[in-house]
Design a protein around this motif. Structure first.
Motif, PDB file in Angstrom:
ATOM      1  N   LEU A 125     -65.312   2.023   5.735  1.00  0.00           N
ATOM      2  CA  LEU A 125     -65.333   2.843   6.950  1.00  0.00           C
ATOM      3  C   LEU A 125     -63.957   2.931   7.614  1.00  0.00           C
ATOM      4  O   LEU A 125     -63.812   3.606   8.636  1.00  0.00           O
ATOM      5  CB  LEU A 125     -66.345   2.266   7.956  1.00  0.00           C
ATOM      6  CG  LEU A 125     -67.811   2.437   7.606  1.00  0.00           C
ATOM      7  CD1 LEU A 125     -68.693   1.571   8.519  1.00  0.00           C
ATOM      8  CD2 LEU A 125     -68.218   3.898   7.698  1.00  0.00           C
ATOM      9  N   GLY A 126     -62.977   2.234   7.040  1.00  0.00           N
ATOM     10  CA  GLY A 126     -61.635   2.265   7.602  1.00  0.00           C
ATOM     11  C   GLY A 126     -61.446   1.346   8.788  1.00  0.00           C
ATOM     12  O   GLY A 126     -60.511   1.523   9.569  1.00  0.00           O
ATOM     13  N   GLN A 127     -62.323   0.373   8.942  1.00  0.00           N
ATOM     14  CA  GLN A 127     -62.248  -0.576  10.055  1.00  0.00           C
ATOM     15  C   GLN A 127     -61.696  -1.912   9.547  1.00  0.00           C
ATOM     16  O   GLN A 127     -62.410  -2.888   9.378  1.00  0.00           O
ATOM     17  CB  GLN A 127     -63.625  -0.739  10.684  1.00  0.00           C
ATOM     18  CG  GLN A 127     -64.172   0.553  11.255  1.00  0.00           C
ATOM     19  CD  GLN A 127     -65.582   0.388  11.804  1.00  0.00           C
ATOM     20  OE1 GLN A 127     -66.037  -0.715  12.095  1.00  0.00           O
ATOM     21  NE2 GLN A 127     -66.277   1.507  11.950  1.00  0.00           N
ATOM     22  N   ALA A 128     -60.379  -1.913   9.313  1.00  0.00           N
ATOM     23  CA  ALA A 128     -59.719  -3.071   8.698  1.00  0.00           C
ATOM     24  C   ALA A 128     -59.878  -4.343   9.529  1.00  0.00           C
ATOM     25  O   ALA A 128     -60.087  -5.428   8.965  1.00  0.00           O
ATOM     26  CB  ALA A 128     -58.253  -2.766   8.457  1.00  0.00           C
ATOM     27  N   ASP A 129     -59.772  -4.244  10.854  1.00  0.00           N
ATOM     28  CA  ASP A 129     -59.891  -5.437  11.692  1.00  0.00           C
ATOM     29  C   ASP A 129     -61.265  -6.091  11.536  1.00  0.00           C
ATOM     30  O   ASP A 129     -61.374  -7.315  11.400  1.00  0.00           O
ATOM     31  CB  ASP A 129     -59.643  -5.097  13.163  1.00  0.00           C
ATOM     32  CG  ASP A 129     -58.179  -4.771  13.445  1.00  0.00           C
ATOM     33  OD1 ASP A 129     -57.322  -5.104  12.609  1.00  0.00           O
ATOM     34  OD2 ASP A 129     -57.919  -4.171  14.505  1.00  0.00           O
ATOM     35  N   SER A 130     -62.310  -5.278  11.550  1.00  0.00           N
ATOM     36  CA  SER A 130     -63.664  -5.816  11.372  1.00  0.00           C
ATOM     37  C   SER A 130     -63.843  -6.373   9.966  1.00  0.00           C
ATOM     38  O   SER A 130     -64.494  -7.405   9.782  1.00  0.00           O
ATOM     39  CB  SER A 130     -64.705  -4.725  11.642  1.00  0.00           C
ATOM     40  OG  SER A 130     -64.652  -4.316  12.991  1.00  0.00           O
ATOM     41  N   ALA A 131     -63.257  -5.707   8.985  1.00  0.00           N
ATOM     42  CA  ALA A 131     -63.343  -6.192   7.603  1.00  0.00           C
ATOM     43  C   ALA A 131     -62.677  -7.565   7.480  1.00  0.00           C
ATOM     44  O   ALA A 131     -63.227  -8.461   6.823  1.00  0.00           O
ATOM     45  CB  ALA A 131     -62.708  -5.188   6.647  1.00  0.00           C
ATOM     46  N   LEU A 132     -61.507  -7.723   8.097  1.00  0.00           N
ATOM     47  CA  LEU A 132     -60.823  -9.022   8.064  1.00  0.00           C
ATOM     48  C   LEU A 132     -61.702 -10.135   8.610  1.00  0.00           C
ATOM     49  O   LEU A 132     -61.809 -11.213   8.017  1.00  0.00           O
ATOM     50  CB  LEU A 132     -59.533  -8.946   8.894  1.00  0.00           C
ATOM     51  CG  LEU A 132     -58.308  -8.359   8.227  1.00  0.00           C
ATOM     52  CD1 LEU A 132     -57.231  -8.059   9.259  1.00  0.00           C
ATOM     53  CD2 LEU A 132     -57.784  -9.301   7.166  1.00  0.00           C
TER      54      LEU A 132
END
Length: 166
Positions: A125-132
């Motif tokens: 979804l392009g939500q790198a911070d949440s993925a981290l």
């Protein structure tokens, strides 16, 4: 002492369906699962197996429907919620997938797999911070020899190296 126990007809039909699956007879297995559900519509195991059979035959709509029924019947079962989330994410319905992964985490906060699936979905979804955050949560809970740990560490490192989005 004589002990009486009751095996429902749904369990009996489920057993027959498993035998059909082992014999590679999916049509007969589906019929037996359907009979199990005629006996007990809330028998979530039959819905789960019907979803798996539908997925094996490439029928994602039926698989999502059956897994959805399973999740409705077992909202506090993290494996059920995770399975539906994986299926939804794979078919492009990532927003609904995230909700099911969060339901799995709420049901069992120490169960690692939904954290990994959340991380992959957030990344898609392009939500790198949440993925981290979710990759880190997965690694904190996963077994040392978990086969997905190397993947999670690699993605975590790649996302950190990429830095914040511009």
């Amino acid at each position: 002492d004589l002990v009486y126990f009751y095996d429902s007809k749904a369990v009996f039909e489920h057993s027959i369906a498993i035998l059909h699956e082992l014999r590679h007879e999916p049509a007969a297995a589906r019929e037996a699962y359907a009979r199990a559900l005629e006996e007990d519509l809330s028998y979530y195991q039959a819905h789960a197996r019907l979803a798996a059979l539908a997925l094996q035959s490439g029928d994602t709509a039926t698989a999502i429907s059956e897994d959805g029924l399973t999740a409705d019947l077992r909202p506090a079962e993290p494996t059920v919620q995770t399975q539906l989330g994986v299926l939804l994410a794979a078919t492009g319905n990532r927003t609904d997938a995230v909700a099911h992964f969060h339901a799995a985490v709420a049901a069992d906060p120490v169960f690692a797999p939904p954290y990994l699936e959340l991380a992959k979905t957030y990344e898609a979804l392009g939500q790198a911070d949440s993925a981290l955050v979710q990759y880190g949560a997965f690694l904190a809970r996963a077994a040392r020899d978990d086969c997905q740990a190397a993947f999670a560490r690699a993605r975590l490192q790649a996302l950190r190296a990429a830095g914040p989005p511009h």
